[in-house]
Design a protein around this motif. Sequence first.
Motif, PDB file in Angstrom:
ATOM      1  N   THR A   1       0.832  -1.208   0.000  1.00 23.67           N
ATOM      2  CA  THR A   1       0.000   0.000   0.000  1.00 23.67           C
ATOM      3  C   THR A   1       0.865   1.255   0.000  1.00 23.67           C
ATOM      4  OG1 THR A   1      -1.659  -1.215   1.287  1.00 23.67           O
ATOM      5  CG2 THR A   1      -1.896   1.181   1.191  1.00 23.67           C
ATOM      6  N   PHE A   2       1.889   1.246   0.846  1.00 22.33           N
ATOM      7  CA  PHE A   2       2.794   2.406   0.934  1.00 22.33           C
ATOM      8  C   PHE A   2       3.504   2.646  -0.397  1.00 22.33           C
ATOM      9  CE2 PHE A   2       6.965   4.258   1.682  1.00 22.33           C
ATOM     10  CZ  PHE A   2       6.647   5.374   2.443  1.00 22.33           C
ATOM     11  N   ALA A   3       4.025   1.574  -1.005  1.00 23.92           N
ATOM     12  CA  ALA A   3       4.817   1.714  -2.231  1.00 23.92           C
ATOM     13  C   ALA A   3       4.001   2.295  -3.376  1.00 23.92           C
ATOM     14  CB  ALA A   3       5.395   0.361  -2.627  1.00 23.92           C
ATOM     15  N   PHE A   4       2.744   1.843  -3.509  1.00 19.21           N
ATOM     16  CA  PHE A   4       1.936   2.264  -4.652  1.00 19.21           C
ATOM     17  C   PHE A   4       1.177   3.574  -4.416  1.00 19.21           C
ATOM     18  CE2 PHE A   4       2.734  -2.061  -5.950  1.00 19.21           C
ATOM     19  CZ  PHE A   4       2.771  -1.980  -7.331  1.00 19.21           C
ATOM     20  N   ILE A   5       1.193   4.063  -3.178  1.00 18.02           N
ATOM     21  CA  ILE A   5       0.492   5.330  -2.886  1.00 18.02           C
ATOM     22  C   ILE A   5       1.482   6.438  -2.520  1.00 18.02           C
ATOM     23  CG2 ILE A   5      -1.132   6.490  -1.320  1.00 18.02           C
ATOM     24  CD1 ILE A   5      -2.682   3.876  -1.166  1.00 18.02           C
ATOM     25  N   ALA A   6       2.441   6.114  -1.635  1.00 16.51           N
ATOM     26  CA  ALA A   6       3.344   7.140  -1.095  1.00 16.51           C
ATOM     27  C   ALA A   6       4.179   7.810  -2.179  1.00 16.51           C
ATOM     28  CB  ALA A   6       4.254   6.522  -0.035  1.00 16.51           C
ATOM     29  N   PHE A   7       4.779   7.027  -3.074  1.00 13.09           N
ATOM     30  CA  PHE A   7       5.625   7.622  -4.124  1.00 13.09           C
ATOM     31  C   PHE A   7       4.792   8.471  -5.084  1.00 13.09           C
ATOM     32  CE2 PHE A   7       8.399   4.056  -2.844  1.00 13.09           C
ATOM     33  CZ  PHE A   7       9.573   4.764  -2.637  1.00 13.09           C
ATOM     34  N   TYR A   8       3.587   7.993  -5.373  1.00  7.43           N
ATOM     35  CA  TYR A   8       2.694   8.742  -6.268  1.00  7.43           C
ATOM     36  C   TYR A   8       2.311  10.088  -5.648  1.00  7.43           C
ATOM     37  CZ  TYR A   8      -1.416   9.847  -9.106  1.00  7.43           C
ATOM     38  OH  TYR A   8      -2.322  10.472  -9.917  1.00  7.43           O
ATOM     39  N   VAL A   9       1.945  10.064  -4.348  1.00  8.47           N
ATOM     40  CA  VAL A   9       1.584  11.298  -3.639  1.00  8.47           C
ATOM     41  C   VAL A   9       2.784  12.236  -3.549  1.00  8.47           C
ATOM     42  CG1 VAL A   9       0.867  12.257  -1.401  1.00  8.47           C
ATOM     43  CG2 VAL A   9      -0.276  10.232  -2.317  1.00  8.47           C
ATOM     44  N   TYR A  10       3.969  11.678  -3.295  1.00  7.50           N
ATOM     45  CA  TYR A  10       5.177  12.501  -3.178  1.00  7.50           C
ATOM     46  C   TYR A  10       5.478  13.228  -4.484  1.00  7.50           C
ATOM     47  CZ  TYR A  10      10.070  13.805  -2.551  1.00  7.50           C
ATOM     48  OH  TYR A  10      11.240  14.513  -2.494  1.00  7.50           O
ATOM     49  N   GLU A  11       5.274  12.523  -5.614  1.00  6.32           N
ATOM     50  CA  GLU A  11       5.524  13.160  -6.902  1.00  6.32           C
ATOM     51  C   GLU A  11       4.579  14.343  -7.123  1.00  6.32           C
ATOM     52  OE1 GLU A  11       6.482  11.614 -11.347  1.00  6.32           O
ATOM     53  OE2 GLU A  11       4.479  11.150 -10.601  1.00  6.32           O
ATOM     54  N   LYS A  12       3.316  14.208  -6.668  1.00  2.00           N
ATOM     55  CA  LYS A  12       2.326  15.267  -6.877  1.00  2.00           C
ATOM     56  C   LYS A  12       2.520  16.432  -5.906  1.00  2.00           C
ATOM     57  CE  LYS A  12       0.237  12.988 -10.123  1.00  2.00           C
ATOM     58  NZ  LYS A  12       0.389  13.428 -11.524  1.00  2.00           N
ATOM     59  N   LYS A  13       2.990  16.146  -4.672  1.00  2.00           N
ATOM     60  CA  LYS A  13       3.129  17.174  -3.625  1.00  2.00           C
ATOM     61  C   LYS A  13       4.585  17.289  -3.162  1.00  2.00           C
ATOM     62  CE  LYS A  13      -1.344  18.018  -3.253  1.00  2.00           C
ATOM     63  NZ  LYS A  13      -1.946  19.342  -3.495  1.00  2.00           N
ATOM     64  N   GLU A  14       5.485  17.277  -4.132  1.00  2.00           N
ATOM     65  CA  GLU A  14       6.917  17.227  -3.829  1.00  2.00           C
ATOM     66  C   GLU A  14       7.382  18.389  -2.957  1.00  2.00           C
ATOM     67  OE1 GLU A  14      10.511  17.827  -6.732  1.00  2.00           O
ATOM     68  OE2 GLU A  14       9.640  15.844  -7.096  1.00  2.00           O
ATOM     69  N   GLU A  15       7.040  19.623  -3.338  1.00  3.52           N
ATOM     70  CA  GLU A  15       7.529  20.805  -2.617  1.00  3.52           C
ATOM     71  C   GLU A  15       6.988  20.852  -1.196  1.00  3.52           C
ATOM     72  OE1 GLU A  15       6.890  24.412  -4.720  1.00  3.52           O
ATOM     73  OE2 GLU A  15       8.007  23.791  -6.489  1.00  3.52           O
ATOM     74  N   GLU A  16       5.677  20.579  -1.042  1.00  8.82           N
ATOM     75  CA  GLU A  16       5.070  20.634   0.293  1.00  8.82           C
ATOM     76  C   GLU A  16       5.685  19.596   1.223  1.00  8.82           C
ATOM     77  OE1 GLU A  16       3.552  20.596  -2.558  1.00  8.82           O
ATOM     78  OE2 GLU A  16       1.676  21.758  -2.571  1.00  8.82           O
ATOM     79  N   ILE A  17       5.871  18.367   0.709  1.00 10.57           N
ATOM     80  CA  ILE A  17       6.422  17.292   1.551  1.00 10.57           C
ATOM     81  C   ILE A  17       7.886  17.570   1.883  1.00 10.57           C
ATOM     82  CG2 ILE A  17       6.989  14.829   1.609  1.00 10.57           C
ATOM     83  CD1 ILE A  17       4.471  14.375  -0.139  1.00 10.57           C
ATOM     84  N   ASP A  18       8.644  18.067   0.906  1.00 15.25           N
ATOM     85  CA  ASP A  18      10.050  18.426   1.178  1.00 15.25           C
ATOM     86  C   ASP A  18      10.130  19.504   2.251  1.00 15.25           C
ATOM     87  OD1 ASP A  18      11.026  16.622  -0.591  1.00 15.25           O
ATOM     88  OD2 ASP A  18      11.506  18.050  -2.186  1.00 15.25           O
ATOM     89  N   GLY A  19       9.192  20.473   2.194  1.00 17.19           N
ATOM     90  CA  GLY A  19       9.167  21.541   3.191  1.00 17.19           C
ATOM     91  C   GLY A  19       8.915  21.005   4.584  1.00 17.19           C
TER      92      GLY A  19
END
Length: 565
Positions: free
Chosen positions: A520-538
């Motif tokens: 679940t983490f692999a198929f959702i987390a990376f996808y979400v990170y790509e879409k919200k990269e700046e916010e998550i990096d912040g």
Amino acid sequence: MEAVAAEDGWCVVTGGRGFAARHLVEMLIRHNMYCVRVADLGPTIELEPGEQLGVLGEALHSGRAEYISVDLRDKAQVLKAFEGAEVVFHMAAPNSSINSYQLHHSVNVQGTQNVIDACVEQKVKRLIYTSSPSVVFDGVHGIHNGSESLPYPPSHNDHYSATKAEGEALVIKSNGTSGLLTCCIRPSSIFGPGDKLLVPSLVDAARAGKSKFIIGDGNNLYDFTYVENVAHAHVCAERALASDATVSEKAAGEAYFITNMESMKFWEFMSLILEGLGYERPRIKIPAFVIMPIAHLVERIYKLLAPYGMKVPQLTPSRVRLLSCTRTFDCSKAKDRLGYEPIVTLQEGLRRTIESYPHLRAENIPKTKREGPSKASIYLGSGRVADTLLWKDKKLTFTTLLVLIAIYINFIASQNTIVTALAKLLLFSSIFLFIHGFVPAKILGYTVEKMPTSWFHLSEDMSHQIALSVASSWNLAVDGLKSLAQGNDWMLFFKVVLSLLILSFLGAFSLQNLYTIGLTFAFIAFYVYEKKEEEIDGIFLKMHSFGCKLISDLNRKFLSSKKVD
């Protein structure tokens, strides 16, 4: 409102660089009522571009206005600021969202007492105190068309309201002391151009997708006050106190609610601002009792992390109560005794407010186009794995999911032993490879790709690289153990402890749960990170900064205690 010649008469506006105070300062200058002394905490006054060419900039240049740095908690500074002043508009107060008793009491109570004492010693004639309707709000019961006869509640919604009530009581009590005339203004929910809290926070919520929620049933009524009407109310109060004995005696020593006299639903007002700026209006209702436990948790986290730089959260218990209760007030007393009536309607105030924030409009959100592959794709190797987990190749992603689900059903969910699971895996692999080997290259027009034997061959170079990688990993681990054994590297120690704690936490899960969570983490987390990269990096940068500061503080405290021993 009649303009009065300023001549050499001076007035002081404490907190003069605040939102409402700036409008009052400009109104006083524009109507030539007094020479204005702007008092605030900053060491110098920094004018915004619009102010430099406006009435304030001109008045500072001509000498009709001056700036003085004042901390109200220092009576000597307050005395100096009030020298030669005829009137004081006491508008200074800390940020109401910071629920700190020590801060609010030191400014709203002790600071206000210093203001009163300085007015008496410097023979100031009139003192107008900017209070708040929250002084009569207990945070539980709504107020509908409340009048000034409402008493202070036994307990307030927050420390800001409680200390504001104490400051107000001090000002009213001081009326008549050595000829000083006082009164208190209670403006309700101020809004308008220059506001750095309400509109910007609304827009931040809208851009983060949080403005769709309504806390409560959405029917709670509110009284909002356009900022120019607030400034006008202060001038009306000062003019009433400066009038003949009959009018001034009637006006002095009292508190007055100030509104736009146009009550409306709180969430409708917020919706009008959001819609005016191009955002969607709130529509999803969440009961206050559902959100309150979360607000309490957020407030507790803030109390713990505030020393490490955490910003004041928007979601606090006091704010939830404010957003879900009715709060409307009767302005009859201000109209009768001060001659106050709004000079700007609510509709016109909303229009001016919305027009003053062109940079916050939805169409002006900066569009950032990513150049090159995303970080998520780079971390995953920018190959088939990245295409699969980031849903770039949907056919490959669904095929992989089907295979992984089949593995789960046959090997994980059946709770086989490791030996049985491996035997099954080898059995299925052998059957698949055998069938794949003898089927023809084309079946019913479809091409069957044959797996080359090179896929299974391990070259000498590859073997050498694997061996070097294993040896390098082993040497790194040994070096880490050596460094740990010396007892000097605290950062390494905390990393090791944290890693082992995470490992022990994961070890508590069964293989079945780990497989499910991992997929679940692999198929959702990376996808979400790509879409919200700046916010998550912040977020991670803030967490890293906090962690480094926390470790540094712990390290410093440990070393200092070691030296003492």
